[in-house]
Design an enzyme around this catalytic site. Sequence first.
Site, short mmCIF file in Angstrom:
data_model
loop_
_atom_site.label_atom_id
_atom_site.label_comp_id
_atom_site.label_asym_id
_atom_site.label_seq_id
_atom_site.Cartn_x
_atom_site.Cartn_y
_atom_site.Cartn_z
N GLY A 65 46.09 30.52 41.77
CA GLY A 65 45.24 30.06 42.85
C GLY A 65 45.38 28.59 43.13
NE ARG A 109 42.29 38.84 42.44
CZ ARG A 109 41.73 37.64 42.23
NH1 ARG A 109 40.57 37.34 42.76
NH2 ARG A 109 42.36 36.74 41.49
CD GLN A 148 40.53 39.60 48.24
OE1 GLN A 148 39.73 38.75 48.64
NE2 GLN A 148 40.89 39.69 46.96
CE1 TYR A 152 31.31 37.56 47.14
CE2 TYR A 152 33.49 37.62 46.17
CZ TYR A 152 32.41 36.90 46.64
OH TYR A 152 32.43 35.53 46.60
#
Length: 357
Positions: free
Chosen positions: A310, A226, A98, A179
């Site tokens: 996760g 994502r 990622q 982000y």
Amino acid sequence: MSKLFDSVRVGRYTLQNRLVMAPMTRSRAQFDGTPGELAVEYYAQRASVGLIVSEGTQPSADGQGYLMTPGIYTDEHVAGWKRVTDAVHGKGGHLFIQLMHAGRMSHPDNTPHHRPGVAPSAIAPGTGMFTAKGMQDIPVPRALTIEEIHQTVADFAFAARRAIEAGADGVEIHGANAYLVQQFFAPSANTRTDEYGGSIENRARFAIEVARAIAREIGADRTAIRLSPGTTMWGIDEGAEGAELYRYLVGELDKLGLAYLHVMHQGNETLLEDIRKLWTGKLILNRPGRSREQVGADVASGIADLEAYGAMVLANPDFVERLKINAPMNEPRREGFFGGSEKFYTDYPTLSEADAL
């Protein structure tokens, strides 16, 4: 749940099942951003899932936000990740790295060049960040120039090429969780008046350019993204047009033929259904807080092709086996989530190890 264990074609790969290890920051890289030997063991232990998506990995020095996160832009980074990918492939698994540019979610003390973060606009997120000196307020970032935006797109493409050199099966663009990519989406973080701000089309432009550049560099079938529509963390507010932005963005990204779209679902079921209709490729769905009893429900209903988990995978290296035989799961230990040693990182027991004890 049985459909979860069926193989599935994603991009250029056939995965052994429809379970995905979601990307999780672990903050255990070396100071220069090179993954250490513990990372090799950590990822290899979990290679029985169909796809591992690595922790967020910075594509450049400007892209780093947190302490001890890995990079993928130097020869040392490539060599470290090569040990990881070799170990995962040796166990029959697949791994996408990622690519995460933190943008304004950064502190100068955490980066190799000790400069403030960069962002669409000079607006601080209004939160703190852990540094070697403890918690500190995140300073106001520097607004990227047009030329720097173009260079950042090129940095993503360069990092993608380096990921393939490191043996990764592909890369996932981190367009979620407040982000840099998502900062461009949100009027609360992006007040630009040029071609990267204002309208829906302009605010989506950076994400589309990054995806297009990476697809051109390594192939669309090794490129993924994502998204987390509706995220409100760290000062992100996508405004009244948020859902429409994602409808436009997903439609444009779909034209590129990417390997998959990974959605971190925030609860807008109508938008999720629209995304499913707009996206003609494979869709991975990550629902935060999904219970053990809900595992497999999204694949069974057809809203997703694969499901990402996760903390359950973090705490259970043999997650797939435990699901198959309905065995109890280890509980994740939050005190080991970020930084530290092998404790609550590579020492979670498998069923066979627990039996031996």
